[in-house]
Scaffold this active site. Structure first.
Site, PDB file in Angstrom:
ATOM      1  N   ALA A   1       0.829  -1.204   0.000  1.00 27.04           N
ATOM      2  CA  ALA A   1       0.000   0.000   0.000  1.00 27.04           C
ATOM      3  C   ALA A   1       0.862   1.253   0.000  1.00 27.04           C
ATOM      4  CB  ALA A   1      -0.931  -0.006   1.209  1.00 27.04           C
ATOM      5  N   TYR A   2       1.894   1.256   0.824  1.00 29.87           N
ATOM      6  CA  TYR A   2       2.776   2.422   0.933  1.00 29.87           C
ATOM      7  C   TYR A   2       3.503   2.678  -0.380  1.00 29.87           C
ATOM      8  CZ  TYR A   2       6.462   5.421   2.889  1.00 29.87           C
ATOM      9  OH  TYR A   2       7.325   6.459   3.151  1.00 29.87           O
TER      10      TYR A   2
END
Length: 243
Positions: free
Chosen positions: A150-151
């Site tokens: 996600a990051y």
């Protein structure tokens, strides 16, 4: 009034604080943007003002257009305009893709990607000609650490936006770049890692150490300075050679 002024988001601690202090040392007045930790933001301001710099705090959710516009208003009221915008604010949620709660994904994208878009949009509208925009990305995009899906996805969007914006600003003499730190000794990075993991990560770059917030601040300050004017539309991977 200082002749040049900067807004630094995420400046209450870590890399953002180091950037704010470095820009102030280079002679810029600084608006210390922060999300919620007032005490830490005030600590940054006191550190700058105590050595003869000029800084004020501005609380703003970077994904909130009205709050970000108010931060720019404050900079203009206090310093007459804005010349440098450094978007350092960001959050991380770690989990394998198969296990990540989608609400966590939404939080990461809201702060890291939408926040970059909102801050950059205001910067484009408000920066004085000859200014600089520096967005913080991550070397995790290339390192592809498991759990950072996600990051890394959110920061991939930051890099794409930065490169496109540099081209959209043709004729304004405004540079737009991204800095992608590698493993850096901040509370956010070190949280949840044991000593063995930290030592392994520190040994990976040829320089054989973790980065420091000051390492990243020096890179950002170069891009924001007259010395960095010919660097535009680039992603600088400040990671000690890890990739």
């Amino acid at each position: 009034m200082n002749s040049r002024a900067a807004i630094v988001t995420g400046a209450s601690r870590g890399i953002g604080r180091a950037i704010a202090r470095k820009l102030a040392a280079d002679g810029l007045a600084v608006v210390v943007g922060y999300a919620g930790n007032t005490d830490e933001a005030e600590t940054t301001v006191k550190a700058i003002n105590s050595v003869g710099g000029s800084a004020v705090t501005a609380r703003a959710d970077v994904a909130d257009e009205a709050a970000v516009a108010a931060m720019f208003d404050l900079a203009e009221q206090n310093y007459g305009g804005v010349d440098v915008v450094v978007h350092s604010a960001g959050i991380v949620e770690l989990a394998p893709v198969a296990e990540l709660d989608l609400a966590a994904l939404d939080r990461v994208l809201r702060t890291n990607l939408r926040g970059t878009f909102v801050v950059n949009q205001q910067a484009v509208r408000r920066l004085r000609d000859g200014g600089a925009i520096v967005n913080l990305s991550t070397s995790v995009i290339g390192l592809a650490f498991p759990g950072y899906g996600a990051y890394a996805a959110s920061k991939g969007g930051v890099e794409a936006l930065s490169l496109i914006l540099a081209r959209e600003l043709r004729g304004r003499d405004i540079t737009v770049n991204a800095v992608a730190p590698g493993p850096t000794a901040t509370d956010m990075f070190l949280r949840g890692k044991d000593e063995q993991t930290i030592a392994r990560l520190a040994a990976q770059p040829p320089l054989e150490r973790l980065g420091t917030p000051d390492d990243i601040a020096e890179t950002v300050a170069f891009l924001a300075s007259p010395a960095g004017r010919w660097v535009n539309g680039q992603v600088l991977r400040a990671n000690g050679g890890i990739i």
